[in-house]
Design a protein around this motif. Sequence first.
Motif, PDB file in Angstrom:
ATOM      1  N   VAL A 266      27.573  55.236  21.179  1.00 22.51           N
ATOM      2  CA  VAL A 266      28.846  54.585  21.504  1.00 22.51           C
ATOM      3  C   VAL A 266      28.554  53.446  22.472  1.00 22.51           C
ATOM      4  O   VAL A 266      28.035  53.677  23.571  1.00 22.51           O
ATOM      5  N   VAL A 267      28.876  52.227  22.068  1.00 21.21           N
ATOM      6  CA  VAL A 267      28.645  51.044  22.894  1.00 21.21           C
ATOM      7  C   VAL A 267      29.981  50.524  23.376  1.00 21.21           C
ATOM      8  O   VAL A 267      30.860  50.195  22.569  1.00 21.21           O
ATOM      9  N   SER A 268      30.140  50.453  24.693  1.00 23.04           N
ATOM     10  CA  SER A 268      31.381  49.933  25.292  1.00 23.04           C
ATOM     11  C   SER A 268      31.140  48.487  25.696  1.00 23.04           C
ATOM     12  O   SER A 268      30.513  48.210  26.725  1.00 23.04           O
ATOM     13  N   ALA A 269      31.632  47.571  24.895  1.00 22.72           N
ATOM     14  CA  ALA A 269      31.360  46.148  25.111  1.00 22.72           C
ATOM     15  C   ALA A 269      32.259  45.580  26.202  1.00 22.72           C
ATOM     16  O   ALA A 269      33.323  46.129  26.523  1.00 22.72           O
ATOM     17  N   PHE A 270      31.830  44.463  26.754  1.00 28.10           N
ATOM     18  CA  PHE A 270      32.622  43.758  27.759  1.00 28.10           C
ATOM     19  C   PHE A 270      34.031  43.504  27.234  1.00 28.10           C
ATOM     20  O   PHE A 270      34.225  43.033  26.116  1.00 28.10           O
ATOM     21  N   ALA A 271      35.030  43.815  28.061  1.00 31.99           N
ATOM     22  CA  ALA A 271      36.429  43.568  27.696  1.00 31.99           C
ATOM     23  C   ALA A 271      37.278  43.604  28.955  1.00 31.99           C
ATOM     24  O   ALA A 271      37.012  44.392  29.878  1.00 31.99           O
ATOM     25  N   LEU A 272      38.282  42.762  28.983  1.00 31.99           N
ATOM     26  CA  LEU A 272      39.254  42.738  30.068  1.00 31.99           C
ATOM     27  C   LEU A 272      40.651  42.859  29.484  1.00 31.99           C
ATOM     28  O   LEU A 272      40.877  42.529  28.318  1.00 31.99           O
ATOM     29  N   ASP A 273      41.567  43.325  30.304  1.00 28.24           N
ATOM     30  CA  ASP A 273      42.984  43.322  29.956  1.00 28.24           C
ATOM     31  C   ASP A 273      43.601  42.132  30.681  1.00 28.24           C
ATOM     32  O   ASP A 273      43.617  42.085  31.920  1.00 28.24           O
ATOM     33  N   THR A 274      44.067  41.165  29.921  1.00 31.11           N
ATOM     34  CA  THR A 274      44.596  39.945  30.527  1.00 31.11           C
ATOM     35  C   THR A 274      45.651  40.231  31.579  1.00 31.11           C
ATOM     36  O   THR A 274      45.674  39.604  32.640  1.00 31.11           O
ATOM     37  N   SER A 275      46.524  41.190  31.328  1.00 27.71           N
ATOM     38  CA  SER A 275      47.620  41.478  32.262  1.00 27.71           C
ATOM     39  C   SER A 275      47.111  42.054  33.576  1.00 27.71           C
ATOM     40  O   SER A 275      47.757  41.898  34.619  1.00 27.71           O
ATOM     41  N   LYS A 276      45.953  42.708  33.544  1.00 27.90           N
ATOM     42  CA  LYS A 276      45.397  43.299  34.766  1.00 27.90           C
ATOM     43  C   LYS A 276      44.384  42.401  35.451  1.00 27.90           C
ATOM     44  O   LYS A 276      44.364  42.274  36.675  1.00 27.90           O
ATOM     45  N   HIS A 277      43.528  41.767  34.666  1.00 33.58           N
ATOM     46  CA  HIS A 277      42.373  41.093  35.229  1.00 33.58           C
ATOM     47  C   HIS A 277      42.480  39.576  35.283  1.00 33.58           C
ATOM     48  O   HIS A 277      41.714  38.933  36.004  1.00 33.58           O
ATOM     49  N   LEU A 278      43.385  38.994  34.519  1.00 35.30           N
ATOM     50  CA  LEU A 278      43.472  37.533  34.457  1.00 35.30           C
ATOM     51  C   LEU A 278      44.857  37.024  34.818  1.00 35.30           C
ATOM     52  O   LEU A 278      45.253  35.928  34.425  1.00 35.30           O
ATOM     53  N   SER A 279      45.611  37.832  35.546  1.00 34.49           N
ATOM     54  CA  SER A 279      46.969  37.438  35.926  1.00 34.49           C
ATOM     55  C   SER A 279      47.029  37.125  37.420  1.00 34.49           C
ATOM     56  O   SER A 279      46.216  37.613  38.208  1.00 34.49           O
ATOM     57  N   ILE A 280      48.000  36.333  37.793  1.00 36.51           N
ATOM     58  CA  ILE A 280      48.271  36.014  39.194  1.00 36.51           C
ATOM     59  C   ILE A 280      49.727  36.354  39.457  1.00 36.51           C
ATOM     60  O   ILE A 280      50.625  35.797  38.834  1.00 36.51           O
ATOM     61  N   GLY A 281      49.935  37.303  40.350  1.00 40.24           N
ATOM     62  CA  GLY A 281      51.301  37.738  40.628  1.00 40.24           C
ATOM     63  C   GLY A 281      51.972  38.356  39.425  1.00 40.24           C
ATOM     64  O   GLY A 281      53.191  38.263  39.276  1.00 40.24           O
TER      65      GLY A 281
ATOM     66  N   ARG B 298      51.646  37.385  36.373  1.00 42.00           N
ATOM     67  CA  ARG B 298      51.874  36.394  35.322  1.00 42.00           C
ATOM     68  C   ARG B 298      50.543  35.835  34.843  1.00 42.00           C
ATOM     69  O   ARG B 298      49.597  35.700  35.616  1.00 42.00           O
ATOM     70  N   TYR B 299      50.481  35.501  33.552  1.00 40.18           N
ATOM     71  CA  TYR B 299      49.254  34.958  32.984  1.00 40.18           C
ATOM     72  C   TYR B 299      49.604  34.004  31.842  1.00 40.18           C
ATOM     73  O   TYR B 299      50.710  34.025  31.298  1.00 40.18           O
ATOM     74  N   LEU B 300      48.653  33.156  31.496  1.00 37.77           N
ATOM     75  CA  LEU B 300      48.850  32.208  30.400  1.00 37.77           C
ATOM     76  C   LEU B 300      48.879  32.955  29.071  1.00 37.77           C
ATOM     77  O   LEU B 300      48.013  33.794  28.800  1.00 37.77           O
ATOM     78  N   ASP B 301      49.859  32.647  28.227  1.00 38.18           N
ATOM     79  CA  ASP B 301      49.942  33.294  26.915  1.00 38.18           C
ATOM     80  C   ASP B 301      48.674  33.070  26.107  1.00 38.18           C
ATOM     81  O   ASP B 301      48.269  33.938  25.325  1.00 38.18           O
ATOM     82  N   ALA B 302      48.039  31.918  26.291  1.00 36.99           N
ATOM     83  CA  ALA B 302      46.839  31.606  25.525  1.00 36.99           C
ATOM     84  C   ALA B 302      45.710  32.594  25.811  1.00 36.99           C
ATOM     85  O   ALA B 302      44.823  32.789  24.977  1.00 36.99           O
ATOM     86  N   LEU B 303      45.747  33.234  26.979  1.00 39.93           N
ATOM     87  CA  LEU B 303      44.712  34.210  27.335  1.00 39.93           C
ATOM     88  C   LEU B 303      44.978  35.571  26.717  1.00 39.93           C
ATOM     89  O   LEU B 303      44.166  36.485  26.869  1.00 39.93           O
ATOM     90  N   ALA B 304      46.102  35.709  26.037  1.00 36.21           N
ATOM     91  CA  ALA B 304      46.456  36.995  25.420  1.00 36.21           C
ATOM     92  C   ALA B 304      46.723  36.832  23.930  1.00 36.21           C
ATOM     93  O   ALA B 304      47.607  37.484  23.377  1.00 36.21           O
ATOM     94  N   LEU B 305      45.968  35.958  23.303  1.00 34.43           N
ATOM     95  CA  LEU B 305      46.073  35.769  21.856  1.00 34.43           C
ATOM     96  C   LEU B 305      44.750  36.144  21.189  1.00 34.43           C
ATOM     97  O   LEU B 305      43.696  35.658  21.610  1.00 34.43           O
ATOM     98  N   PRO B 306      44.775  37.022  20.208  1.00 36.72           N
ATOM     99  CA  PRO B 306      45.949  37.610  19.567  1.00 36.72           C
ATOM    100  C   PRO B 306      46.595  38.754  20.358  1.00 36.72           C
ATOM    101  O   PRO B 306      47.717  39.170  20.065  1.00 36.72           O
ATOM    102  N   ASP B 307      45.885  39.260  21.378  1.00 40.17           N
ATOM    103  CA  ASP B 307      46.408  40.353  22.186  1.00 40.17           C
ATOM    104  C   ASP B 307      45.795  40.249  23.574  1.00 40.17           C
ATOM    105  O   ASP B 307      44.987  39.357  23.860  1.00 40.17           O
ATOM    106  N   ARG B 308      46.162  41.169  24.449  1.00 39.34           N
ATOM    107  CA  ARG B 308      45.708  41.098  25.844  1.00 39.34           C
ATOM    108  C   ARG B 308      44.216  41.383  25.986  1.00 39.34           C
ATOM    109  O   ARG B 308      43.649  41.199  27.059  1.00 39.34           O
TER     110      ARG B 308
END
Length: 422
Positions: A64-79, A81-91
């Motif tokens: 089982v390989v767990s590849a690098f991944a972030l959740d935009t809402s948790k790791h790439l948001s400020i306050g 809020r985050y840019l929709d472009a960072l959550a396409l096609p999903d977070r």
Amino acid sequence: MKRVLMVAYHYPPVQVSSGLQRTLAFSKYIREHGWAPIVLSANPRAYANVSTDQLQDIPSDIPVVSAFALDTSKHLSIGGRYLDALALPDRWSSWWLGGVWSGLRIIRKYKPKLIWSTYPIATAHLIGLTLHKLTGLPWVADFRDSMTEPTYPREGARRKVFLWIEKRTVHACSKAIFTTPGAVEMYRERYPDLPSDKWLLMPNGYNEEIFSEIENVDSLGATQSLVREDGPITLVHSGVIYPDERDPKPFFQAISELKKQHKINGKGLKVILRATGHDEQFRPILEDLNIQDIVNLETGIPYRDALKEMLLADGLIIFQAANCNHQVPAKVYEYFRARKPVLALTDAAGDTAKTLADAGLTDIAPLDDSELIKQTLLAFMTKLKSGSAAIASDEAVAKYSRQSAARLLAKWFDAILQSKVQ
């Protein structure tokens, strides 16, 4: 043993209701039919909730390989809020970068014969598509549910991206798998230029091994319940209740009206909504309707405990809106195996209602009609009290074993390889 690379966001230790069970069972049981899986999943940091309770179900010899991944809402948001472009096609779009890199390393090391990826995280299919294009390996896309519908996703950038991924996926993959007949037929009609045998049907199911384990350990019988002779009837819904696709407000309204009419109360009926994922949205509604003595919002519990709760309940509930008529909630098949009566709040014309009716379960009311819900709920409770409520037929239970599904999946994989040789 032929190797298959399985790309799946939902895999232990993620904590979800039933979303990970399909991949987990396939990875375990497909080994009995000549295929050795390597699972490519996401780093647990990307998961909203983590639980170790099903790590024990992964055979020790499955890489089982767990590849690098972030959740935009948790790791790439400020306050928040985050840019929709960072959550396409999903977070979890960042998983594409980590997944492709890790996938290529896996392919070089293990030399799999085939790639399989599974939705509903669209990034999984992006990873599968990219690895297929880079390596030429045959690719099977497990859509489960439809990726797009006439009203989903809503108009905008996300819909355009989903349509782009869907079109390229169905044209590039060797086979596309769906869980309901309605979805299969819709895609045949949507892409008439593609061969009709590209579309495959594989419903969700239940894991007999885990059910048997629980029954043996706890000595559960089909007639046992959470209710004592002087206790309330207990109804359970286990899993996420989406406010749009599984809106429970008409159900709440029906209970409120029945309580005002003195036809039900907290001493006679207990409804457990387990791990809805939207408790904060539903709790004020229950308080406004004064039905929190009947409807209980309960937190998530380990998978085996959730199954045990199903086995002990008097009845089980399904919520499914008409805009999801091409879908069947995965828990339906676990409900079948639990051999408990089911109250289904869904459109009679949809695949969920048809699947239930084919299994002999007909206590069905529209999700958005509180008046019909009232009538159906009262009739359902009467059947439960008299012991006359229907349970799924033996034929339906036998049909949806995940072990049988893994056997069929391996057969499809073999056929794809054979066609490449020819």
